[in-house]
Design an enzyme around this catalytic site. Structure first.
Site, PDB file in Angstrom:
ATOM      1  N   SER A  11       0.857  -1.184   0.000  1.00  9.68           N
ATOM      2  CA  SER A  11       0.000   0.000   0.000  1.00  9.68           C
ATOM      3  C   SER A  11       0.893   1.233   0.000  1.00  9.68           C
ATOM      4  O   SER A  11       1.732   1.386  -0.895  1.00  9.68           O
ATOM      5  CB  SER A  11      -0.937  -0.051   1.210  1.00  9.68           C
ATOM      6  OG  SER A  11      -1.907   0.951   1.132  1.00  9.68           O
ATOM      7  N   HIS A  38      -2.534  -0.955  -3.592  1.00  9.13           N
ATOM      8  CA  HIS A  38      -3.651  -0.010  -3.500  1.00  9.13           C
ATOM      9  C   HIS A  38      -3.333   1.198  -4.389  1.00  9.13           C
ATOM     10  O   HIS A  38      -2.240   1.765  -4.300  1.00  9.13           O
ATOM     11  CB  HIS A  38      -3.848   0.446  -2.051  1.00  9.13           C
ATOM     12  CG  HIS A  38      -4.252  -0.673  -1.148  1.00  9.13           C
ATOM     13  ND1 HIS A  38      -4.048  -0.640   0.211  1.00  9.13           N
ATOM     14  CD2 HIS A  38      -4.853  -1.860  -1.403  1.00  9.13           C
ATOM     15  CE1 HIS A  38      -4.516  -1.758   0.762  1.00  9.13           C
ATOM     16  NE2 HIS A  38      -5.007  -2.514  -0.199  1.00  9.13           N
ATOM     17  N   ASP A 130      -4.245  -4.456   5.747  1.00  3.17           N
ATOM     18  CA  ASP A 130      -4.628  -5.347   4.646  1.00  3.17           C
ATOM     19  C   ASP A 130      -3.492  -6.345   4.407  1.00  3.17           C
ATOM     20  O   ASP A 130      -2.318  -5.992   4.476  1.00  3.17           O
ATOM     21  CB  ASP A 130      -4.902  -4.512   3.389  1.00  3.17           C
ATOM     22  CG  ASP A 130      -5.707  -5.293   2.345  1.00  3.17           C
ATOM     23  OD1 ASP A 130      -6.180  -6.400   2.657  1.00  3.17           O
ATOM     24  OD2 ASP A 130      -5.845  -4.779   1.222  1.00  3.17           O
TER      25      ASP A 130
END
Lengths: 193, 290
Positions: A11, A38, A130
């Site tokens: 991310s 992401h 995540d």
């Protein structure tokens, strides 16, 4: 035969970390690689270059039902979940999971359930958790797990969450990940235990 | 997953294999009980949706969900709704609508009367976006739009044309990014928490139940929009639907797919020309060039 698959989740700080990992791989790296970063959907055309500049392997953003190809880098498409099925990828527009679409957890969990021990999951830098649940699922189903050393990560939150969720096979600095994968992939297509 | 690998984890393997069996039986049960056929769906997202229903119904397993769904019609309805729900927005992918205005509208403008099909219309976002674009292009009066979905509930929802008012800010931004030139608020009226789309938009739309998985072609269209619908189908069902869409398309007709959908490898791939590669808009070759 099942193509061994490396799934990488990142991310915040991910693009530079991913470039480092990919640039260290040999051009004949035999496993398939899937990357979930992401990324804003309205900047999707910038994604391949941002993640894979300098990568010696062929790279493409995943189309629905595309086969998992050895020696290829498959990029999750912004705004779609990337799921792994038997021998191919599947995409979905289901609701974001913990605000993320693509969700690293969903990709990792589906990879573990489809491919079991043929999966190696890697959690890199990021500002959320995540990937932690998905990495635990990969371990539970016989796959291997790597986590970027949080002390060297641009954003240590995501690697720390992964370490809290499961005991990985190795905690590595960025520069050590490609050599680890290359050794694990070995001279043949079969993963070593 | 592979059922034969001796090296797979012994502790988890039975659970996964059992879950796979339960899912297969559930799909048989839904089909036998309602006629709705999810057996050709892509397994990974289907299983997630079913497991979400297991959790929501506070049941221990897919088998338990099957038992309840077979004996309680309202549980079956919730299950089907949970499997068929699609997450979409008005003017999803604004770039698609810009390309549609620039490249498809001029082609459609050459026809005296137009039949368009939104295949898999879900709760209606796509079809109303289309109606607005056609209205602004001055084409709506000569157009009939068919909007179909396999779920009766979703078709009803689409027909109602009511969306949460809180989403209108996002939809207005989408509309403007999609090349909209008017005030988006002209297209709806606010009523408490709801935005009710203007009845004028609905006038040229026919809403109907139609199942891409089991039913055939019902007309010939100048353009078909089927975006992000077949990603939920496994390859064999995708091939069937591709065949159906092709059979429903007039020569030189337009087919719009979702951004993640490849035409590659499908039976009629060579009979299409791309109009916009990034937005997955294709034109069927006319008889003369095919």
């Amino acid at each position: 035969m099942t193509v061994p698959l490396v799934v990488i989740g990142a991310s915040l700080g991910g693009p530079s970390a991913i470039r480092t990992v990919l640039a260290g791989l040999p051009a004949d790296f035999p496993w398939a690689i899937a990357i979930v970063q992401h990324w804003r959907a309205d900047h999707d055309e910038l994604l391949p270059d941002a993640l894979t500049r300098g990568c010696p392997l062929p790279v493409a953003v995943v189309f629905d039902k595309e086969p998992i190809q050895p020696g290829h880098v498959h990029l999750a498409r912004p705004d779609y979940h990337l799921l792994v099925e038997d021998g191919h990828f599947a995409l979905s527009l289901d609701a974001p999971v913990n605000y993320a679409r693509p969700s690293i957890d969903l990709c990792f969990e589906s990879a573990a359930e489809a491919l079991g021990p043929a999966v190696t999951g890697i959690v890199l830098t990021g500002a959320n958790d995540d990937g932690a649940r998905g990495l635990a699922r990969i371990k539970a189903l016989g796959g291997r797990a790597l986590v970027q050393d949080p002390s060297g990560a641009e954003c240590p939150t995501m690697p720390q969450a992964a370490l809290a969720a499961t005991a990985p096979d190795a905690v590595l600095r960025l520069a050590e990940i490609a050599p680890w994968l290359t050794r694990a992939a070995g001279p043949t297509l079969r993963p070593s235990p | 997953m592979k059922g034969s690998g001796a090296a797979t984890s012994p502790a988890q393997e039975p659970t996964l294999a059992l879950e796979k069996l339960e899912l297969r039986l559930l799909l048989e049960a839904i089909h036998g009980s309602t006629g709705i056929d999810f057996r050709g769906y892509s397994p990974a997202s289907l299983k997630r949706r079913v497991l979400a229903r297991v959790k929501a119904e506070e049941l221990p397993s897919i088998s338990a969900l099957q038992a309840r769904a077979l004996h309680a019609p309202e549980c079956m309805q919730r299950l089907i709704a949970g499997i068929t729900v699609h997450y979409t927005t008005l003017f999803r992918d604004p770039g698609f609508w810009v390309a549609f205005r620039e490249k498809v509208v001029p082609i459609l403008a050459g026809e005296r009367s137009l039949r368009l099909w939104v295949a898999g219309c879900s709760s209606g976002e796509e079809v109303y976006s289309l109606a607005i674009v056609l209205a602004e292009a001055g084409l709506v009066e000569r157009t009939r739009i068919y909007a179909t979905d396999l779920s009766e509930n979703l078709v009803e929802q689409a027909r109602a044309g009511v969306f949460p008012l809180r989403l209108m800010k996002e939809y207005t931004a989408n509309y403007l990014a999609a090349g909209g030139t008017r005030s988006f608020s002209d297209y709806y009226s606010a009523d408490h928490e709801a935005a009710i789309l203007s009845a004028a938009l609905r006038r040229r739309i026919v809403f109907a139940r139609h199942c891409l998985a089991t039913e055939g072609s019902f007309n010939e269209f100048h353009a078909i929009l089927c975006r992000n619908v077949t990603i939920y189908f496994a390859a064999a069902l995708q091939a069937r639907v591709h065949e159906l869409l092709f059979a429903s398309l007039a020569p030189a007709g337009i087919l719009a797919l979702g951004r993640a959908e490849a035409m590659r490898g499908l039976a009629h791939e060579d009979e299409f020309e791309p109009l916009d590669v990034r937005e997955r808009i294709f034109q069927r070759k006319s008889a003369a060039t095919a």
